[in-house]
Enzyme design. Structure first.
Site, PDB file in Angstrom:
ATOM      1  N   GLU A   1      49.262  67.991  29.483  1.00  0.00           N
ATOM      2  CA  GLU A   1      48.074  68.846  29.329  1.00  0.00           C
ATOM      3  C   GLU A   1      46.795  68.026  29.470  1.00  0.00           C
ATOM      4  O   GLU A   1      45.854  68.430  30.152  1.00  0.00           O
ATOM      5  CB  GLU A   1      48.067  69.532  27.952  1.00  0.00           C
TER       6      GLU A   1
ATOM      7  N   ASN B   1      44.040  68.340  32.497  1.00  0.00           N
ATOM      8  CA  ASN B   1      42.635  68.657  32.260  1.00  0.00           C
ATOM      9  C   ASN B   1      41.713  67.692  33.007  1.00  0.00           C
ATOM     10  O   ASN B   1      40.701  68.107  33.558  1.00  0.00           O
ATOM     11  CB  ASN B   1      42.317  68.617  30.759  1.00  0.00           C
TER      12      ASN B   1
ATOM     13  N   ARG C   1      45.769  78.771  35.807  1.00  0.00           N
ATOM     14  CA  ARG C   1      45.579  78.056  34.545  1.00  0.00           C
ATOM     15  C   ARG C   1      45.672  79.067  33.402  1.00  0.00           C
ATOM     16  O   ARG C   1      45.174  80.187  33.525  1.00  0.00           O
ATOM     17  CB  ARG C   1      44.202  77.355  34.502  1.00  0.00           C
TER      18      ARG C   1
END
Lengths: 106, 150
Positions: B52, B56, B110
């Site tokens: 994650e 990002n 997303r």
């Protein structure tokens, strides 16, 4: 990308494989949506038995498939979830909006 | 004053923000924490959190360019794994907003659940960002002690 699927009585099973991450998500979403558009299934089963890893990108895959099935008044089932993908989906509360089929794996 | 942390072991890797490196980052952290003898569930949580954080950086920190991502990890007394992931990208304008579940500035691929997952899978999670300068994510995960071999 080679994603196999199986259609019987308007029930479509899509076998997801490997790591589902951002790197592959766009392609997986495109393939799953194309298959639903092509076969218009009343029930779509996403089979996770060959999924080796999944992060939040997999949540987007499930949500996109769910949206497509709702347009068709159909159902989405998530099957054969290994513990890691199941934990990610539960962290997002997916079990409240999609059906998770708990069954013993073959 | 921050107390100096005594690390039992440490590592640093730097890689460009190509999405193929998401899998690389997961493999690196899995190899590094193997020496802590994590359970499969713990390993899954750690790989997910790293995936994650790195995603990002790739999606949000460097939306239109390839930039550098630095991942550091350290083992601290008490079977604690510390992970720091840093980019020199665009930074986050509103961290409170970014932390909200389901909030994303990304596309339909997303889910907006990345930060929520990092927070719930790790024992400690902090995010620091300077708009226009970059973002750093600090995470800690305490692992259960198995067996007696140390």
């Amino acid at each position: 990308m080679n994603i196999t699927s199986f259609l019987q009585n308007r029930q479509l099973t899509v076998a997801l494989t490997g790591d589902i991450d951002h790197h592959r998500a766009k392609e997986i979403i495109r393939v799953v949506e194309d298959k639903i558009d092509q076969y218009l299934p009343l029930v779509c089963i996403l089979d996770f038995s060959e999924v080796t890893f999944m992060d939040s990108s997999g949540i987007a895959v499930v949500i996109c498939a769910l949206r497509k099935e709702r347009e068709l008044d159909g159902r989405l089932l998530l099957a054969n979830l290994p513990p890691q993908p199941l934990r990610v989906l539960k962290a997002a509360g997916i079990e409240k909006i999609a059906e998770i089929r708990e069954e013993s794996r073959l | 004053m921050r107390k100096k942390t005594n690390y039992i072991n440490q590592m640093t890797v730097e890689f460009p923000s190509n999405s193929a490196n998401e899998g690389f980052a997961r493999a690196v952290i899995a190899c590094f924490c193997a020496q802590m003898d994590p359970t499969l569930d713990e390993l899954g949580d750690i790989k997910t959190a790293v995936s994650e954080a790195v995603t990002n950086c790739i999606v949000h920190a460097y939306p239109n360019e390839i930039g550098s991502i630095v991942m550091k990890a350290g083992i601290i007394e008490g079977n604690v794994l510390e992970i720091v992931i840093r980019d020199k990208g665009c930074g986050i304008l509103d961290i409170q907003k970014a932390r909200e579940p389901m909030y994303t500035t990304g596309g339909p691929e997303r889910s907006g659940m990345g930060i929520t997952i990092m927070e719930s899978f790790m024992t400690e999670f902090r995010i620091r960002s300077i708009y226009g300068k970059g973002t750093t994510v600090y995470m800690k995960r305490k692992l259960t002690k198995r067996g007696s071999h140390t």
